[in-house]
Design a protein around this motif. Sequence first.
Motif, PDB file in Angstrom:
ATOM      1  N   MET A  41     -16.843  55.097  33.217  1.00 45.70           N
ATOM      2  CA  MET A  41     -16.095  56.243  32.695  1.00 45.70           C
ATOM      3  C   MET A  41     -17.012  57.434  32.410  1.00 45.70           C
ATOM      4  N   CYS A  42     -18.275  57.174  32.104  1.00 39.41           N
ATOM      5  CA  CYS A  42     -19.238  58.271  31.944  1.00 39.41           C
ATOM      6  C   CYS A  42     -19.391  59.009  33.266  1.00 39.41           C
ATOM      7  N   TRP A  43     -19.463  58.235  34.350  1.00 38.73           N
ATOM      8  CA  TRP A  43     -19.546  58.869  35.667  1.00 38.73           C
ATOM      9  C   TRP A  43     -18.293  59.675  35.952  1.00 38.73           C
ATOM     10  N   TRP A  44     -17.131  59.162  35.609  1.00 41.18           N
ATOM     11  CA  TRP A  44     -15.884  59.892  35.839  1.00 41.18           C
ATOM     12  C   TRP A  44     -15.931  61.278  35.189  1.00 41.18           C
ATOM     13  N   GLN A  45     -16.581  61.377  34.022  1.00 39.52           N
ATOM     14  CA  GLN A  45     -16.670  62.663  33.327  1.00 39.52           C
ATOM     15  C   GLN A  45     -17.638  63.613  34.006  1.00 39.52           C
ATOM     16  N   ARG A  46     -18.608  63.090  34.711  1.00 41.86           N
ATOM     17  CA  ARG A  46     -19.597  63.937  35.390  1.00 41.86           C
ATOM     18  C   ARG A  46     -19.008  64.614  36.623  1.00 41.86           C
ATOM     19  N   TYR A  47     -18.179  63.916  37.372  1.00 44.40           N
ATOM     20  CA  TYR A  47     -17.687  64.450  38.645  1.00 44.40           C
ATOM     21  C   TYR A  47     -16.995  65.809  38.494  1.00 44.40           C
ATOM     22  N   PRO A  48     -16.092  66.010  37.535  1.00 43.80           N
ATOM     23  CA  PRO A  48     -15.492  67.343  37.399  1.00 43.80           C
ATOM     24  C   PRO A  48     -16.512  68.421  37.017  1.00 43.80           C
ATOM     25  N   HIS A  49     -17.542  68.044  36.265  1.00 45.72           N
ATOM     26  CA  HIS A  49     -18.580  69.027  35.922  1.00 45.72           C
ATOM     27  C   HIS A  49     -19.379  69.422  37.164  1.00 45.72           C
ATOM     28  N   PHE A  50     -19.674  68.446  38.036  1.00 38.22           N
ATOM     29  CA  PHE A  50     -20.338  68.795  39.304  1.00 38.22           C
ATOM     30  C   PHE A  50     -19.472  69.774  40.084  1.00 38.22           C
ATOM     31  N   ALA A  51     -18.173  69.484  40.157  1.00 40.35           N
ATOM     32  CA  ALA A  51     -17.249  70.379  40.869  1.00 40.35           C
ATOM     33  C   ALA A  51     -17.232  71.754  40.213  1.00 40.35           C
ATOM     34  N   ALA A  52     -17.210  71.805  38.882  1.00 37.86           N
ATOM     35  CA  ALA A  52     -17.172  73.083  38.169  1.00 37.86           C
ATOM     36  C   ALA A  52     -18.419  73.914  38.464  1.00 37.86           C
ATOM     37  N   ILE A  53     -19.566  73.274  38.575  1.00 38.30           N
ATOM     38  CA  ILE A  53     -20.796  74.002  38.892  1.00 38.30           C
ATOM     39  C   ILE A  53     -20.668  74.661  40.266  1.00 38.30           C
ATOM     40  N   GLY A  54     -20.225  73.902  41.259  1.00 38.70           N
ATOM     41  CA  GLY A  54     -20.044  74.462  42.597  1.00 38.70           C
ATOM     42  C   GLY A  54     -19.018  75.581  42.623  1.00 38.70           C
ATOM     43  N   LEU A  55     -17.900  75.368  41.924  1.00 40.82           N
ATOM     44  CA  LEU A  55     -16.859  76.391  41.866  1.00 40.82           C
ATOM     45  C   LEU A  55     -17.351  77.659  41.178  1.00 40.82           C
ATOM     46  N   ALA A  56     -18.098  77.497  40.086  1.00 40.36           N
ATOM     47  CA  ALA A  56     -18.616  78.658  39.360  1.00 40.36           C
ATOM     48  C   ALA A  56     -19.642  79.416  40.197  1.00 40.36           C
ATOM     49  N   LEU A  57     -20.464  78.699  40.947  1.00 38.69           N
ATOM     50  CA  LEU A  57     -21.419  79.379  41.838  1.00 38.69           C
ATOM     51  C   LEU A  57     -20.668  80.179  42.902  1.00 38.69           C
ATOM     52  N   GLY A  58     -19.610  79.569  43.442  1.00 39.32           N
ATOM     53  CA  GLY A  58     -18.777  80.290  44.403  1.00 39.32           C
ATOM     54  C   GLY A  58     -18.109  81.498  43.773  1.00 39.32           C
ATOM     55  N   ALA A  59     -17.662  81.345  42.536  1.00 39.74           N
ATOM     56  CA  ALA A  59     -17.028  82.462  41.830  1.00 39.74           C
ATOM     57  C   ALA A  59     -18.016  83.599  41.607  1.00 39.74           C
ATOM     58  N   LEU A  60     -19.243  83.263  41.220  1.00 43.36           N
ATOM     59  CA  LEU A  60     -20.260  84.298  41.019  1.00 43.36           C
ATOM     60  C   LEU A  60     -20.593  85.008  42.331  1.00 43.36           C
ATOM     61  N   ALA A  61     -20.627  84.248  43.418  1.00 47.88           N
ATOM     62  CA  ALA A  61     -20.947  84.843  44.719  1.00 47.88           C
ATOM     63  C   ALA A  61     -19.835  85.759  45.216  1.00 47.88           C
ATOM     64  N   THR A  62     -18.619  85.523  44.760  1.00 51.20           N
ATOM     65  CA  THR A  62     -17.468  86.312  45.234  1.00 51.20           C
ATOM     66  C   THR A  62     -16.806  87.080  44.097  1.00 51.20           C
ATOM     67  N   ARG A  63     -17.548  87.322  43.026  1.00 49.91           N
ATOM     68  CA  ARG A  63     -16.952  87.996  41.875  1.00 49.91           C
ATOM     69  C   ARG A  63     -16.443  89.378  42.268  1.00 49.91           C
ATOM     70  N   GLY A  64     -15.414  89.803  41.576  1.00 51.95           N
ATOM     71  CA  GLY A  64     -14.807  91.076  41.899  1.00 51.95           C
ATOM     72  C   GLY A  64     -13.710  90.955  42.952  1.00 51.95           C
ATOM     73  N   THR A  65     -13.484  89.726  43.421  1.00 50.81           N
ATOM     74  CA  THR A  65     -12.433  89.488  44.414  1.00 50.81           C
ATOM     75  C   THR A  65     -11.415  88.512  43.842  1.00 50.81           C
ATOM     76  N   ARG A  66     -10.280  88.407  44.493  1.00 49.57           N
ATOM     77  CA  ARG A  66      -9.275  87.418  44.069  1.00 49.57           C
ATOM     78  C   ARG A  66      -9.820  86.002  44.205  1.00 49.57           C
ATOM     79  N   LEU A  67     -10.598  85.771  45.248  1.00 49.54           N
ATOM     80  CA  LEU A  67     -11.191  84.455  45.441  1.00 49.54           C
ATOM     81  C   LEU A  67     -12.103  84.103  44.272  1.00 49.54           C
ATOM     82  N   GLY A  68     -12.914  85.053  43.833  1.00 52.76           N
ATOM     83  CA  GLY A  68     -13.802  84.798  42.695  1.00 52.76           C
ATOM     84  C   GLY A  68     -13.039  84.428  41.443  1.00 52.76           C
TER      85      GLY A  68
END
Length: 163
Positions: A41-68
């Motif tokens: 269950m500790c691992w289960w909690q890590r997976y969404p955080h890994f996803a959030a890191i990738g999503l946030a990096l994508g958001a920063l790269a595309t900030r100022g757009t609807r995609l960001g």
Amino acid sequence: MARLAPSPRNWAYLLALAVPASLILAVYIAQYGFGLAPCEMCWWQRYPHFAAIGLALGALATRGTRLGVALVWFAVSAIAISGLIGAFHAGVEYGWWEGPTACSSTKLGDDPLAAIMNAPLIRCDTPAWTMFGVSLAGYNFLVSIASATLIAGLLGRHSKGMG
């Protein structure tokens, strides 16, 4: 990358990256620095955080757009999901409800079969560490839900024309 001006939306983007990255760093320090092996269950909690890191990096790269904006909202959702898994895990640890019987081990070495047969079982219903009666899963719940709420509030504040 251009400098981020101190606006609610930019704070949301930065927090959407900083919060899951900090929590992942903390659990890896706990795991490798202090020997607190994670259960399933500790691992289960890590997976969404890994996803959030990738999503946030994508958001920063595309900030100022609807995609960001969409990506940062997905990152907020992933952070909240990890927090909800943490709440469920904490409930299992406190004995409020029953959890899965899965266990995990991370050391396989040269002889994987021997490592599996001799590996200690990491139980999901026994906290590896607590402070003030709150386990790591409980802290993940508290930090993740509070952070997701804050980030959503910053994004909502911006969408109402206040950012």
